[in-house]
Write a protein that holds these residues in place. Structure first.
Motif, PDB file in Angstrom:
ATOM      1  N   GLY A  40      -0.213 -29.291  90.674  1.00 60.42           N
ATOM      2  CA  GLY A  40       0.210 -30.350  89.769  1.00 60.42           C
ATOM      3  C   GLY A  40      -0.243 -31.734  90.171  1.00 60.42           C
ATOM      4  N   HIS A  41      -0.383 -31.992  91.451  1.00 56.04           N
ATOM      5  CA  HIS A  41      -0.718 -33.333  91.922  1.00 56.04           C
ATOM      6  C   HIS A  41      -2.102 -33.788  91.480  1.00 56.04           C
ATOM      7  N   ASP A  42      -3.053 -32.834  91.341  1.00 56.24           N
ATOM      8  CA  ASP A  42      -4.429 -33.191  90.998  1.00 56.24           C
ATOM      9  C   ASP A  42      -4.623 -33.493  89.516  1.00 56.24           C
ATOM     10  N   VAL A  43      -3.635 -33.146  88.695  1.00 55.69           N
ATOM     11  CA  VAL A  43      -3.799 -33.234  87.241  1.00 55.69           C
ATOM     12  C   VAL A  43      -4.078 -34.655  86.782  1.00 55.69           C
ATOM     13  N   PHE A  44      -3.356 -35.614  87.318  1.00 52.56           N
ATOM     14  CA  PHE A  44      -3.410 -36.978  86.792  1.00 52.56           C
ATOM     15  C   PHE A  44      -4.789 -37.616  86.978  1.00 52.56           C
ATOM     16  N   ALA A  45      -5.396 -37.406  88.138  1.00 50.56           N
ATOM     17  CA  ALA A  45      -6.736 -37.938  88.378  1.00 50.56           C
ATOM     18  C   ALA A  45      -7.762 -37.253  87.481  1.00 50.56           C
ATOM     19  N   ILE A  46      -7.603 -35.942  87.282  1.00 46.59           N
ATOM     20  CA  ILE A  46      -8.531 -35.193  86.430  1.00 46.59           C
ATOM     21  C   ILE A  46      -8.416 -35.650  84.988  1.00 46.59           C
ATOM     22  N   VAL A  47      -7.188 -35.836  84.514  1.00 49.37           N
ATOM     23  CA  VAL A  47      -6.980 -36.295  83.141  1.00 49.37           C
ATOM     24  C   VAL A  47      -7.581 -37.686  82.943  1.00 49.37           C
ATOM     25  N   LYS A  48      -7.402 -38.552  83.914  1.00 51.28           N
ATOM     26  CA  LYS A  48      -7.955 -39.915  83.820  1.00 51.28           C
ATOM     27  C   LYS A  48      -9.470 -39.898  83.776  1.00 51.28           C
ATOM     28  N   GLU A  49     -10.082 -39.017  84.571  1.00 55.10           N
ATOM     29  CA  GLU A  49     -11.543 -38.984  84.650  1.00 55.10           C
ATOM     30  C   GLU A  49     -12.184 -38.260  83.479  1.00 55.10           C
ATOM     31  N   HIS A  50     -11.635 -37.110  83.103  1.00 54.71           N
ATOM     32  CA  HIS A  50     -12.295 -36.249  82.118  1.00 54.71           C
ATOM     33  C   HIS A  50     -11.712 -36.348  80.716  1.00 54.71           C
TER      34      HIS A  50
END
Length: 233
Positions: free
Chosen positions: A36-46
């Motif tokens: 779950g922790h990685d989701v926010f950076a991925i959503v922001k980037e992609h």
């Protein structure tokens, strides 16, 4: 329209690979995260067009991920989980999830749900420039900005809650059968899990009704479905 980006968040690699295989066949770009922790950076980037989100995740569970995303993001979220109890479905949808599938599920069923949500989202975006304002005593719905005001105060609705409210409010007193609402809001040709609709209606009533136990706007038509009360309120 194929080519959209789908984010899969699941720590079971076999499930991720299976979903990715089926979605890639349909022409979707698929990215993934295993916590779950990685989701926010991925959503922001992609900036994915849809998120497939497992509830049971290491570190930060899917419910909390959804809750945090919904503060700034309206991307459709499809929950998947081995947990099928009503409380889990209610929690997921209450945090802003759009739909829910219980493991094990048919990959073709998942693909159908993905297509339905993306199609619905595309239709919503196409009508963003339609200048419409729906007003009833104590309730105002801006169909362009997606702002809803109850007694002059803005309230926060999920995408599906807004779609349900605006659909029924634009056609007051029309009775919608449950299967019709699934087709019009979820773009599903066959009826989905009735609990999904029940939870969304319940959440919506809590936000717009003075007394959700005795609703004045969204009325249950027993044995049939729901309608928006267009009579003098």
């Amino acid at each position: 329209m194929a080519g959209e980006t789908i984010l899969i968040v699941d720590d079971e690699q076999e499930i991720v690979q299976l979903i990715q295989l089926y979605l890639a066949r349909e022409g979707y770009k698929v990215i993934s995260a295993n916590n779950g922790h990685d989701v926010f950076a991925i959503v922001k980037e992609h900036r994915p067009d849809l998120i497939i989100l497992d509830i049971l995740l290491p570190g930060l569970d899917g419910i909390e991920v959804c809750r945090q995303l919904r503060k700034t993001n309206n991307t459709p979220i499809l929950f998947i989980s081995c947990k099928s109890e009503d409380i889990d479905i209610i929690l997921g949808l209450s945090m802003g999830g759009d739909d829910y599938l219980t493991k094990p599920f048919s990959p073709s069923q998942l693909v159908a749900r993905v297509k339905a949500h993306l199609r619905r989202n595309s239709i919503r975006e196409q009508h963003q420039d339609d200048p419409q304002l729906v007003k009833f005593p104590g309730l105002e719905i801006d169909l362009v900005s997606h702002i809803v005001r109850v007694n002059g105060q803005s309230i926060s609705l999920s995408a599906k809650e807004f779609d349900l409210l605006s659909l029924m409010a634009k056609t007051p007193n029309r009775v919608y059968k449950i299967e019709q609402l699934f087709e019009l809001i979820w773009s599903l040709d066959s009826m989905g899990d009735p609990r999904t609709l029940i939870v969304h209606i319940s959440n919506l009533r809590k936000k717009i009704e003075t007394n959700p136990a005795e609703p004045r706007y969204i009325i249950t038509v027993r044995g049939v479905g729901y309608k928006f009360n267009g009579a003098s309120l």
